[in-house]
Motif scaffolding. Structure first.
Motif, mmCIF file in Angstrom:
data_model
loop_
_atom_site.group_PDB
_atom_site.id
_atom_site.type_symbol
_atom_site.label_atom_id
_atom_site.label_comp_id
_atom_site.label_asym_id
_atom_site.label_seq_id
_atom_site.Cartn_x
_atom_site.Cartn_y
_atom_site.Cartn_z
ATOM 1 N N HIS A 60 0.836 -1.201 0.000
ATOM 2 C CA HIS A 60 0.000 0.000 0.000
ATOM 3 C C HIS A 60 0.872 1.253 0.000
ATOM 4 C CE1 HIS A 60 -3.221 2.755 1.105
ATOM 5 N NE2 HIS A 60 -2.518 3.137 2.143
ATOM 6 N N GLN A 61 0.579 2.162 -0.929
ATOM 7 C CA GLN A 61 1.204 3.477 -0.925
ATOM 8 C C GLN A 61 0.108 4.535 -0.985
ATOM 9 O OE1 GLN A 61 4.053 3.663 -4.243
ATOM 10 N NE2 GLN A 61 5.705 3.459 -2.761
ATOM 11 N N VAL A 62 0.506 5.770 -0.727
ATOM 12 C CA VAL A 62 -0.397 6.907 -0.842
ATOM 13 C C VAL A 62 0.180 7.855 -1.885
ATOM 14 C CG1 VAL A 62 -1.250 6.703 1.510
ATOM 15 C CG2 VAL A 62 0.729 8.162 1.053
ATOM 16 N N PHE B 120 10.174 -7.333 -8.290
ATOM 17 C CA PHE B 120 9.136 -6.316 -8.407
ATOM 18 C C PHE B 120 8.109 -6.550 -7.304
ATOM 19 C CE2 PHE B 120 10.913 -6.510 -12.598
ATOM 20 C CZ PHE B 120 10.815 -5.225 -13.093
ATOM 21 N N ASP B 121 7.534 -5.478 -6.779
ATOM 22 C CA ASP B 121 6.448 -5.572 -5.805
ATOM 23 C C ASP B 121 5.196 -4.972 -6.409
ATOM 24 O OD1 ASP B 121 7.857 -6.720 -3.635
ATOM 25 O OD2 ASP B 121 8.657 -4.757 -3.072
ATOM 26 N N LEU B 122 4.067 -5.637 -6.202
ATOM 27 C CA LEU B 122 2.780 -5.107 -6.629
ATOM 28 C C LEU B 122 2.306 -4.115 -5.571
ATOM 29 C CD1 LEU B 122 0.603 -5.274 -8.825
ATOM 30 C CD2 LEU B 122 -0.516 -7.043 -7.432
ATOM 31 N N VAL B 123 2.023 -2.881 -6.005
ATOM 32 C CA VAL B 123 1.665 -1.815 -5.073
ATOM 33 C C VAL B 123 0.362 -1.165 -5.528
ATOM 34 C CG1 VAL B 123 2.385 0.400 -4.088
ATOM 35 C CG2 VAL B 123 4.099 -1.346 -4.607
ATOM 36 N N GLU B 124 -0.558 -0.992 -4.580
ATOM 37 C CA GLU B 124 -1.774 -0.219 -4.850
ATOM 38 C C GLU B 124 -1.599 1.152 -4.226
ATOM 39 O OE1 GLU B 124 -6.612 -0.306 -4.674
ATOM 40 O OE2 GLU B 124 -5.520 -1.779 -3.473
ATOM 41 N N VAL B 125 -1.786 2.194 -5.040
ATOM 42 C CA VAL B 125 -1.628 3.572 -4.587
ATOM 43 C C VAL B 125 -3.013 4.180 -4.402
ATOM 44 C CG1 VAL B 125 -0.651 5.846 -5.091
ATOM 45 C CG2 VAL B 125 0.518 3.776 -5.904
ATOM 46 N N CYS B 126 -3.300 4.628 -3.192
ATOM 47 C CA CYS B 126 -4.541 5.329 -2.885
ATOM 48 C C CYS B 126 -4.262 6.822 -3.101
ATOM 49 C CB CYS B 126 -4.932 5.040 -1.445
ATOM 50 S SG CYS B 126 -6.567 5.612 -1.026
ATOM 51 N N GLU C 175 -2.580 12.922 4.920
ATOM 52 C CA GLU C 175 -1.485 13.784 5.369
ATOM 53 C C GLU C 175 -0.163 13.334 4.749
ATOM 54 O OE1 GLU C 175 -2.214 15.220 9.838
ATOM 55 O OE2 GLU C 175 -2.307 13.039 9.601
ATOM 56 N N ALA C 176 0.056 12.027 4.696
ATOM 57 C CA ALA C 176 1.277 11.492 4.097
ATOM 58 C C ALA C 176 1.350 11.861 2.611
ATOM 59 C CB ALA C 176 1.340 9.981 4.284
ATOM 60 N N ALA C 177 0.208 11.816 1.924
ATOM 61 C CA ALA C 177 0.180 12.192 0.506
ATOM 62 C C ALA C 177 0.574 13.662 0.330
ATOM 63 C CB ALA C 177 -1.205 11.923 -0.079
ATOM 64 N N ARG C 178 0.072 14.525 1.197
ATOM 65 C CA ARG C 178 0.412 15.951 1.143
ATOM 66 C C ARG C 178 1.908 16.154 1.371
ATOM 67 N NH1 ARG C 178 1.884 19.285 4.589
ATOM 68 N NH2 ARG C 178 1.289 18.021 6.378
ATOM 69 N N ILE C 179 2.461 15.434 2.329
ATOM 70 C CA ILE C 179 3.891 15.545 2.635
ATOM 71 C C ILE C 179 4.727 15.050 1.454
ATOM 72 C CG2 ILE C 179 5.725 14.624 4.115
ATOM 73 C CD1 ILE C 179 3.566 14.657 6.412
ATOM 74 N N GLU C 180 4.317 13.968 0.823
ATOM 75 C CA GLU C 180 5.047 13.465 -0.357
ATOM 76 C C GLU C 180 5.082 14.523 -1.461
ATOM 77 O OE1 GLU C 180 6.892 10.853 -0.653
ATOM 78 O OE2 GLU C 180 6.320 9.802 1.168
ATOM 79 N N ALA C 181 3.955 15.191 -1.700
ATOM 80 C CA ALA C 181 3.906 16.230 -2.742
ATOM 81 C C ALA C 181 4.851 17.379 -2.415
ATOM 82 C CB ALA C 181 2.476 16.740 -2.909
ATOM 83 N N GLU C 182 4.947 17.729 -1.152
ATOM 84 C CA GLU C 182 5.852 18.805 -0.750
ATOM 85 C C GLU C 182 7.310 18.371 -0.894
ATOM 86 O OE1 GLU C 182 7.005 21.191 3.295
ATOM 87 O OE2 GLU C 182 4.866 20.891 2.887
#
Length: 144
Positions: free
Chosen positions: A15-17, A91-97, A57-64
């Protein structure tokens, strides 16, 4: 696919954001794409969940950190997509929310400046250059 296989696939999926940065420029909606550090593919800011932080919040921090983008993030996801993350030996299968980010400023400097390219483009153009089909579909579905 059997129920057991589906559960195994879900368990194997990481899982990623991600943030979907948007702005209005000259009356048109634009999205911000960045290149990945390892392969220079076009994508959106994304990363792993952060301990003690909500996913939005993590998604916002990644964008910054990845693009120097500051704005208001939505607390509900606008979609998700799956991709294969390249590792050294597998390779890892990742779902990004994905969470929407209404950008109101760009910082003059940020953590990963110089490690990525950053471009603002129309959603339809962004959909053409990203490699992940799910992200492309998400971009195509955006209202102009």
């Amino acid at each position: 696919m059997s129920r057991k296989d589906k559960k195994k696939r879900q368990a194997d999926t990481q899982h990623q954001v991600g943030a979907l940065p948007v702005r209005e420029r000259d009356g048109r909606l634009e999205v911000c794409l960045i290149t990945t550090r390892e392969t220079s593919r076009w994508s959106i800011p994304k990363g792993w969940p952060m301990k003690g932080r909500n996913d939005w919040e993590a998604a916002r921090i990644e964008a910054e950190q990845e693009a120097g983008l500051v704005g208001t993030v939505g607390k509900k996801p606008c979609g998700s997509f799956i991709y294969w993350k390249r590792r050294a030996e597998h390779f890892d299968l990742v779902e990004v929310c994905v969470y929407p980010l209404r950008v109101n400023a760009t910082l003059p400097t940020w953590k990963e400046i110089g490690q990525r390219q950053v471009r603002w483009v129309l959603p339809a153009d962004a959909a053409l250059v990203v490699e992940e089909p799910g992200l492309s579909s998400l971009l195509q579905s955006m209202k102009p």
